[in-house]
Design a protein around this motif. Structure first.
Motif, PDB file in Angstrom:
ATOM      1  N   ALA A 109       3.166 -16.829 -26.950  1.00 34.46           N
ATOM      2  CA  ALA A 109       1.858 -16.319 -26.520  1.00 34.46           C
ATOM      3  C   ALA A 109       1.205 -17.175 -25.442  1.00 34.46           C
ATOM      4  N   SER A 110       1.849 -18.285 -25.060  1.00 29.62           N
ATOM      5  CA  SER A 110       1.158 -19.190 -24.140  1.00 29.62           C
ATOM      6  C   SER A 110       2.013 -19.616 -22.951  1.00 29.62           C
ATOM      7  N   SER A 111       3.342 -19.558 -23.076  1.00 28.88           N
ATOM      8  CA  SER A 111       4.228 -20.063 -22.029  1.00 28.88           C
ATOM      9  C   SER A 111       4.839 -18.896 -21.242  1.00 28.88           C
ATOM     10  N   GLY A 112       5.817 -19.190 -20.408  1.00 31.67           N
ATOM     11  CA  GLY A 112       6.524 -18.138 -19.672  1.00 31.67           C
ATOM     12  C   GLY A 112       5.576 -17.295 -18.837  1.00 31.67           C
ATOM     13  N   ASN A 113       5.702 -15.976 -18.973  1.00 35.54           N
ATOM     14  CA  ASN A 113       4.925 -15.055 -18.133  1.00 35.54           C
ATOM     15  C   ASN A 113       3.414 -15.155 -18.344  1.00 35.54           C
ATOM     16  N   VAL A 114       2.967 -15.411 -19.594  1.00 29.46           N
ATOM     17  CA  VAL A 114       1.511 -15.473 -19.835  1.00 29.46           C
ATOM     18  C   VAL A 114       0.897 -16.615 -19.036  1.00 29.46           C
ATOM     19  N   PHE A 115       1.570 -17.748 -19.086  1.00 27.58           N
ATOM     20  CA  PHE A 115       1.097 -18.900 -18.317  1.00 27.58           C
ATOM     21  C   PHE A 115       1.009 -18.542 -16.831  1.00 27.58           C
ATOM     22  N   LEU A 116       2.056 -17.860 -16.331  1.00 27.39           N
ATOM     23  CA  LEU A 116       2.061 -17.505 -14.909  1.00 27.39           C
ATOM     24  C   LEU A 116       0.983 -16.460 -14.584  1.00 27.39           C
ATOM     25  N   ASP A 117       0.755 -15.504 -15.496  1.00 24.73           N
ATOM     26  CA  ASP A 117      -0.326 -14.514 -15.266  1.00 24.73           C
ATOM     27  C   ASP A 117      -1.642 -15.236 -15.010  1.00 24.73           C
ATOM     28  N   ARG A 118      -1.909 -16.235 -15.865  1.00 23.31           N
ATOM     29  CA  ARG A 118      -3.181 -16.965 -15.746  1.00 23.31           C
ATOM     30  C   ARG A 118      -3.208 -17.778 -14.455  1.00 23.31           C
ATOM     31  N   LEU A 119      -2.071 -18.424 -14.168  1.00 20.34           N
ATOM     32  CA  LEU A 119      -1.989 -19.215 -12.937  1.00 20.34           C
ATOM     33  C   LEU A 119      -2.236 -18.345 -11.710  1.00 20.34           C
ATOM     34  N   LEU A 120      -1.746 -17.107 -11.762  1.00 17.44           N
ATOM     35  CA  LEU A 120      -1.869 -16.188 -10.631  1.00 17.44           C
ATOM     36  C   LEU A 120      -3.254 -15.540 -10.558  1.00 17.44           C
ATOM     37  N   GLY A 121      -4.108 -15.872 -11.522  1.00 14.31           N
ATOM     38  CA  GLY A 121      -5.502 -15.440 -11.434  1.00 14.31           C
ATOM     39  C   GLY A 121      -5.827 -14.127 -12.108  1.00 14.31           C
ATOM     40  N   ALA A 122      -4.904 -13.594 -12.918  1.00 23.21           N
ATOM     41  CA  ALA A 122      -5.185 -12.317 -13.594  1.00 23.21           C
ATOM     42  C   ALA A 122      -6.168 -12.526 -14.744  1.00 23.21           C
ATOM     43  N   THR A 123      -6.972 -11.508 -15.018  1.00 21.02           N
ATOM     44  CA  THR A 123      -7.818 -11.484 -16.215  1.00 21.02           C
ATOM     45  C   THR A 123      -7.044 -10.743 -17.295  1.00 21.02           C
ATOM     46  N   LEU A 124      -6.811 -11.403 -18.425  1.00 20.61           N
ATOM     47  CA  LEU A 124      -5.972 -10.827 -19.480  1.00 20.61           C
ATOM     48  C   LEU A 124      -6.820 -10.396 -20.661  1.00 20.61           C
ATOM     49  N   HIS A 125      -6.451  -9.244 -21.252  1.00 18.59           N
ATOM     50  CA  HIS A 125      -7.119  -8.745 -22.455  1.00 18.59           C
ATOM     51  C   HIS A 125      -6.040  -8.495 -23.492  1.00 18.59           C
ATOM     52  N   GLU A 126      -6.039  -9.234 -24.585  1.00 17.91           N
ATOM     53  CA  GLU A 126      -5.016  -9.016 -25.617  1.00 17.91           C
ATOM     54  C   GLU A 126      -5.435  -7.904 -26.552  1.00 17.91           C
ATOM     55  N   VAL A 127      -4.491  -7.013 -26.867  1.00 15.97           N
ATOM     56  CA  VAL A 127      -4.764  -5.926 -27.818  1.00 15.97           C
ATOM     57  C   VAL A 127      -3.660  -5.938 -28.880  1.00 15.97           C
ATOM     58  N   PRO A 128      -3.962  -5.417 -30.099  1.00 17.40           N
ATOM     59  CA  PRO A 128      -2.961  -5.472 -31.167  1.00 17.40           C
ATOM     60  C   PRO A 128      -1.749  -4.587 -30.893  1.00 17.40           C
ATOM     61  N   GLY A 129      -0.615  -4.925 -31.514  1.00 16.16           N
ATOM     62  CA  GLY A 129       0.585  -4.096 -31.425  1.00 16.16           C
ATOM     63  C   GLY A 129       0.278  -2.694 -31.929  1.00 16.16           C
ATOM     64  N   GLY A 130       0.865  -1.679 -31.298  1.00 14.01           N
ATOM     65  CA  GLY A 130       0.642  -0.302 -31.731  1.00 14.01           C
ATOM     66  C   GLY A 130      -0.553   0.368 -31.058  1.00 14.01           C
ATOM     67  N   THR A 131      -1.304  -0.357 -30.245  1.00 13.17           N
ATOM     68  CA  THR A 131      -2.398   0.253 -29.470  1.00 13.17           C
ATOM     69  C   THR A 131      -1.814   1.324 -28.541  1.00 13.17           C
ATOM     70  N   VAL A 132      -2.535   2.449 -28.391  1.00 11.86           N
ATOM     71  CA  VAL A 132      -2.101   3.461 -27.411  1.00 11.86           C
ATOM     72  C   VAL A 132      -2.497   2.926 -26.033  1.00 11.86           C
ATOM     73  N   MET A 133      -1.511   2.338 -25.348  1.00 10.30           N
ATOM     74  CA  MET A 133      -1.813   1.516 -24.178  1.00 10.30           C
ATOM     75  C   MET A 133      -2.372   2.320 -23.006  1.00 10.30           C
ATOM     76  N   ASP A 134      -1.860   3.536 -22.788  1.00  7.75           N
ATOM     77  CA  ASP A 134      -2.360   4.313 -21.654  1.00  7.75           C
ATOM     78  C   ASP A 134      -3.843   4.650 -21.833  1.00  7.75           C
ATOM     79  N   GLU A 135      -4.222   4.955 -23.084  1.00  7.29           N
ATOM     80  CA  GLU A 135      -5.639   5.255 -23.352  1.00  7.29           C
ATOM     81  C   GLU A 135      -6.504   4.008 -23.169  1.00  7.29           C
ATOM     82  N   ALA A 136      -6.009   2.895 -23.697  1.00 10.79           N
ATOM     83  CA  ALA A 136      -6.761   1.642 -23.583  1.00 10.79           C
ATOM     84  C   ALA A 136      -6.935   1.268 -22.105  1.00 10.79           C
ATOM     85  N   LEU A 137      -5.923   1.580 -21.306  1.00 10.39           N
ATOM     86  CA  LEU A 137      -5.985   1.275 -19.872  1.00 10.39           C
ATOM     87  C   LEU A 137      -7.042   2.137 -19.178  1.00 10.39           C
TER      88      LEU A 137
END
Ligand SMILES: *Cc1c(COP(=O)(O)O)cnc(C)c1O
Length: 334
Positions: A109-137
């Motif tokens: 949850a903290s290394s690899g791509n997540v770390f790079l997302d933050r480094l690249l300046g993205a704003t991240l919103h974590e949602v639980p597994g099973g969320t209907v992602m297209d609707e949440a988007l």
């Protein structure tokens, strides 16, 4: 076919190399074996999403967007490359990350791509597994609009008809490279998830009349569901290209035999494939996508499933940044 008419924002280093895999070929006593290095596409450690994002960011800029919004799993390569593309295009990036892999250690949850997302300046919103992602988007985009922003929605994996044009472009590259290198019977193998890669490859092959077979290895969905999803999207891509949408359903092959217990969960065959490619070719696969796709290809080579005169080409779609978040899976190396 109409592809050059779409606005495009350059993000990657093209063409990516097409190279032989001689040491792997000798190890497996396989026929001709090649690798298309889309992991070397540039853009924040590379990968397949750079191709799709050239069309999607091009469209976002044409429409006057100031923010791109997208979604993916926590260790999404797509979100990492979208964050990088947004930075390069001067756009903001907001992403929903779905906690799809249960019980993973802290570094997931903290290394690899997540770390790079933050480094690249993205704003991240974590949602639980099973969320209907297209609707949440859609909800996230609506909230941003209320705040006076101009969001552009990029679907998960960048896999709509426009984004998939990136893999039609990849077929054009491969057509030139295969001609230069004298490869007469290419057979493409790759990992398939949100379906845009395979849909674009199949649409491009069909539109150019090449007749090359494509074998996808699913990283999540069961075979029938994945093949139907790829086929439906490939028809939309053909429509986007102005080519008749007459691709036969039987051309779509998405083997689900290497998913294991689920999306993003390690399997013994994946671990073997990642180690083998590192130690024979010095090439880094990833645990979620290419490691499973490569495991599938290795199994086909061992079973001698390919015709002996086929030029087998693994399309390396990237993902090695996720390795750092999966160190725990390689028990002997931790
Ligand atoms: C996204 C991704 C894939 C799958 O491509 P789709 O177009 O989503 O099917 C494969 N490999 C890697 C490394 C990826 O990031």
């Amino acid at each position: 076919m109409n592809i050059d008419g779409y606005p495009r924002f350059k993000l990657g280093h093209w063409p990516t190399p097409l190279e032989p895999m001689n040491r792997l070929r000798q190890t497996l006593k396989a026929p001709a074996l090649f690798i298309k290095r889309d992991d070397c596409s540039g853009l924040a450690t590379g990968g397949s999403k750079a191709r799709k994002l050239e069309f999607l960011i091009g469209d976002a800029l044409t429409r006057g967007a100031d923010t791109v919004v997208t979604h993916g799993a926590v260790q999404s390569n797509h979100v990492r490359q979208t964050a990088a593309a947004a930075a390069l295009a001067g756009l903001r990036c907001e992403a929903l990350l779905e906690a799809r892999v249960d019980a993973a250690p802290h570094e997931y949850a903290s290394s690899g791509n997540v770390f790079l997302d933050r480094l690249l300046g993205a704003t991240l919103h974590e949602v639980p597994g099973g969320t209907v992602m297209d609707e949440a988007l859609e909800q996230l985009a609506a909230r941003l609009r209320r705040d006076g922003r101009k969001p552009y929605i990029i679907p998960g994996g960048g896999s709509n008809a426009l984004g998939s044009l990136g893999y039609v472009e990849c077929v054009r590259e491969l057509q030139r490279q295969c001609a230069e290198m004298g490869l007469k019977r290419p057979h493409l193998v790759h990992a398939t998830g949100s379906a845009g890669t395979q849909a674009g490859l199949l649409a491009g092959i069909h539109a150019l009349g090449l007749g090359w077979p494509v074998t996808g290895f699913s990283v999540r969905a069961p075979r029938h569901a994945q093949e139907s999803k790829v086929h439906a999207l490939a028809l939309l891509v053909l429509d986007q290209l102005g080519v008749g949408p007459d691709l036969a359903r039987e051309k779509v092959v998405a083997d689900d035999g290497f998913v294991g217990a689920g999306y993003g969960l390690p399997t013994p065959a994946m671990l073997e494939a990642v180690r083998l490619l590192a130690r024979t070719e010095g090439v880094l696969m990833d645990p979620v996508y290419t490691g499973k796709g490569m495991a599938g290809m290795i199994s086909m080579l061992r079973a001698k499933t390919f015709d002996s005169d086929e030029d087998v080409i693994f399309v390396h779609t990237g993902g090695s940044a996720a390795l750092f978040a999966y160190r725990w899976a390689f028990e002997e190396l931790t």
